[in-house]
Design an enzyme around this catalytic site. Structure first.
Site, short mmCIF file in Angstrom:
data_model
loop_
_atom_site.label_atom_id
_atom_site.label_comp_id
_atom_site.label_asym_id
_atom_site.label_seq_id
_atom_site.Cartn_x
_atom_site.Cartn_y
_atom_site.Cartn_z
N ARG A 292 0.83 -1.21 0.00
CA ARG A 292 0.00 0.00 0.00
C ARG A 292 0.86 1.26 0.00
O ARG A 292 0.53 2.24 -0.66
CB ARG A 292 -0.96 -0.03 1.19
CG ARG A 292 -2.12 -0.99 0.96
CD ARG A 292 -2.95 -1.21 2.20
NE ARG A 292 -4.10 -2.07 1.85
CZ ARG A 292 -4.94 -2.59 2.73
NH1 ARG A 292 -4.77 -2.35 4.02
NH2 ARG A 292 -5.95 -3.35 2.33
N TYR A 436 -6.37 -1.02 -6.73
CA TYR A 436 -5.79 -2.25 -6.15
C TYR A 436 -5.11 -2.00 -4.81
O TYR A 436 -4.92 -0.87 -4.40
CB TYR A 436 -4.88 -2.97 -7.12
CG TYR A 436 -3.69 -2.31 -7.75
CD1 TYR A 436 -3.09 -1.17 -7.25
CD2 TYR A 436 -3.14 -2.87 -8.91
CE1 TYR A 436 -1.98 -0.61 -7.86
CE2 TYR A 436 -2.03 -2.32 -9.52
CZ TYR A 436 -1.45 -1.19 -8.99
OH TYR A 436 -0.34 -0.65 -9.59
N GLU A 437 -4.81 -3.11 -4.14
CA GLU A 437 -4.34 -3.10 -2.74
C GLU A 437 -5.35 -2.46 -1.80
O GLU A 437 -5.00 -1.87 -0.79
CB GLU A 437 -2.98 -2.39 -2.63
CG GLU A 437 -1.88 -3.02 -3.45
CD GLU A 437 -1.70 -4.49 -3.16
OE1 GLU A 437 -1.99 -4.92 -2.03
OE2 GLU A 437 -1.28 -5.23 -4.06
N GLY A 438 -6.63 -2.63 -2.11
CA GLY A 438 -7.69 -2.02 -1.31
C GLY A 438 -8.07 -0.69 -1.91
O GLY A 438 -7.25 0.24 -1.93
#
Length: 593
Positions: A292, A436-438
């Site tokens: 992140r 992406y990655e949340g």
């Protein structure tokens, strides 16, 4: 045509003047001169090796045929050169072949990579994330065997979380792992959106896979993490028989087309448990948190590339005359950089980039403390700080990177919309980082739902206290006092918003959800403001001194004022938005949409 020159002077300012590193175990040999040399060489490598592949790689994309994925022309050679030069091993542990450099320097190098070729950067970036998860939770046997290969780049890594029916809600995942008599496991299931899941640049790929054991409890508490190699190793440690892992297809995407985004099938694939049963999310979060922060750095890299391209075009493109009268009367028209709206675009991008760079290195420096400090209290406080800032960096940097890419296209006008100059690619490539990655909405929910109330709000103090102390010490400073007073109002808005959400969320969780995205942006703007206030304090002192850096510090002061006067006032509007509550958001019945 895309151009890029590493902003080395600003990087040195952030690294040595704004955030001078405190002595930590393992960093004694890294003098400022050595770190500067590393950054200079990284800038050359990225500009000379990675940037020329960016547009052609986007044009060609990855190729899939019968389970085999080929990366665009030149990528395989660049990957080999990248690893031979040691760029993938910068901040890895020397025990496993790494160079042990500080996270601060590694993040600045990541920025250069992402500015020049974000698709390429995903391959070594995922490998480093896999390295971190395995190093933190793997057995000594797994670490000793796999980590040196990941660090050297001979083998690459992935993270396999998402399944066709579940993304963020990993508690729904179905991939199964069945224990075998020899201590291994057999994994069966499908994963989607797996970056670097299959490619032709490394001789083996190590997948970190989330799956369920037969006795797993339901939900997220029943997830375990497994290491599953593409090829099983023979007796000599070399890749041998093909494992039960295959790529079923690659995605055809809006951007990052030179990054292979794969659909992966696991059919009785042999794997090994990483960490303890049913505790896979603890191990994976080590990788996800690192990723992140790296995704945030992707946003910064794109923002810097967009800014440099827009500046070059604005200085060259002649169109109309200045509203104040011709600035270049010897030319048929003035370059568009004389126009206020163009300058608004450029100054906004500049303020975003330099502010994000300062904030990113601050967070990276605290990561170094969390990793290397021998003081338990200091480590714990560093981890609390990182927990709060991780969602802010990921979401804010990627939002602003996308905004900067769009501002660059606007600066170019029609020439930005066509492919020739590479600006539209930056827009397409930057968009995924907000997802992406949340997704950034998930980051906002994480901030208000988990990080804000954690430890009875104590984690927030790691940020709030130094800000309050700076304001108290500098609000009457003759050089920057007025800037600090304006910043204090924005910080006050953040404090009021924090109290409002904390009170409302006790009675109604939807109130926190309704405020989350605006609160994260408010938090982010105040964090950037803090960086700009600290920058202004240093610049105000040094701008008075004659020398070759006089213009640099003058520009810093001017950009700090722009941020304080033209961007930071958004804090007040965000506070009003947050305090309006959830009513208008939740008013319509589902069927009314």
């Amino acid at each position: 045509m895309q151009t890029y020159t590493a902003p080395l002077r600003d990087m040195r300012f952030v690294l040595h003047e704004l955030h001078p590193a405190k002595p930590l175990p393992g960093t004694e040999e890294f003098t400022p001169e050595l770190l500067d040399t590393v950054l200079e060489e990284a800038g050359k490598f990225c500009a000379e090796m990675l940037l020329p592949l960016n547009a052609p790689g986007d044009e060609e994309g990855c190729h899939y045929e019968n389970g085999v994925v080929r990366t665009p022309k030149g990528f395989k050679e660049a990957y080999k050169a990248f690893n031979e030069a040691g760029w993938g091993a910068l901040n890895a542990d020397p025990q496993y072949g790494g160079q042990g450099l500080p996270e601060t320097v590694a993040k600045l190098v990541e920025e250069m990579i992402c500015a020049c070729n974000i698709s390429f950067g995903l391959y070594p970036g995922l490998s480093h994330g896999a390295y971190l998860a395995l190093k933190s939770h793997g057995s000594d046997e797994l670490k000793d065997f796999y980590l040196p290969k990941l660090v050297s780049g001979e083998w690459s890594g992935t993270m396999c979380l998402t399944e066709p029916h579940c993304g963020t809600d990993l508690g729904l995942l179905r991939t199964k792992a069945v224990p075998q008599e020899n201590g291994s496991y057999k994994l069966t299931g499908s994963k989607i959106f797996i970056s670097a899941g299959e490619h032709d640049m490394s001789e083996n790929i190590i997948h970190l896979v989330l799956a369920r054991l037969p006795d797993a409890p339901p939900g997220i508490k029943g997830i375990s993490l497994f290491l599953v190699p593409k090829f099983l190793s023979d007796e000599s440690g070399k890749p041998g028989a093909r494992n039960g892992v295959s790529c079923a297809a690659i995605e055809h995407k809006m951007g990052i087309k030179a990054s292979a985004t794969c659909q992966m099938n696991f059919d009785d694939a042999t794997g090994w448990l990483v960490g303890t049963p049913h505790k896979g999310m603890q191990a994976m979060f080590v990788m996800m948190n690192s990723e992140r922060l790296s995704v945030g750095t992707q946003g910064l890299g794109i923002g810097e590339a967009a800014y440099q391209g827009a500046v070059a075009y604005a200085k060259d493109r002649q169109q109309g005359r200045s509203l104040a009268g011709a600035k270049y009367p010897d030319k048929p028209a003035d370059p568009i950089i004389v126009h206020p709206d163009i300058r608004r675009n450029l100054m906004t991008m500049r303020a975003y980039n330099e502010g994000c760079r300062a904030l990113g290195v601050w967070v990276a420096g605290i990561m170094d403390v969390a990793e290397r400090s021998e003081n338990p209290k200091e480590k714990a406080e560093a981890e609390e700080f990182i927990a709060v800032l991780t969602p802010v960096v990921k979401a804010l940097f990627t939002d602003l990177g996308f905004e900067s890419a769009n501002l660059a296209v606007q600066t170019y006008g029609g020439h930005g919309y066509i492919r020739d100059h590479g600006m539209e690619q930056l827009v397409r490539d930057s968009r995924i980082a907000m997802i992406y990655e949340g997704t950034n909405g998930i980051q906002a929910l994480d901030l208000v739902g988990r990080k804000m109330p954690a430890n009875m709000g104590r984690n927030l103090r790691r940020f709030f206290h130094p800000v309050a102390e700076f304001i108290e010490a500098n609000q009457n400073d003759p050089a920057i006092g007025k800037l600090v007073q304006g910043f204090a109002r924005a910080f006050g808005a953040l404090q009021l918003a924090t109290g409002f959400i904390a009170e409302k969320a006790l009675k109604d969780a939807e109130e926190a959800g309704a405020a989350a995205t605006d609160y994260l942006r408010l938090f982010g703007l105040v964090a950037l403001g803090f960086m700009w206030m600290r920058t202004a304090k240093i610049a105000a002192e040094k701008a008075m001194q004659p020398g070759p850096d006089h213009e640099f510090y003058q520009a810093k002061l001017a950009t700090a004022r722009f941020f304080a006067e033209r961007i930071l006032p958004q804090a007040g509007a965000l506070l009003f938005t947050i305090k309006s509550g959830k009513a208008s958001l939740m008013a319509l019945e589902d069927d009314a949409f």
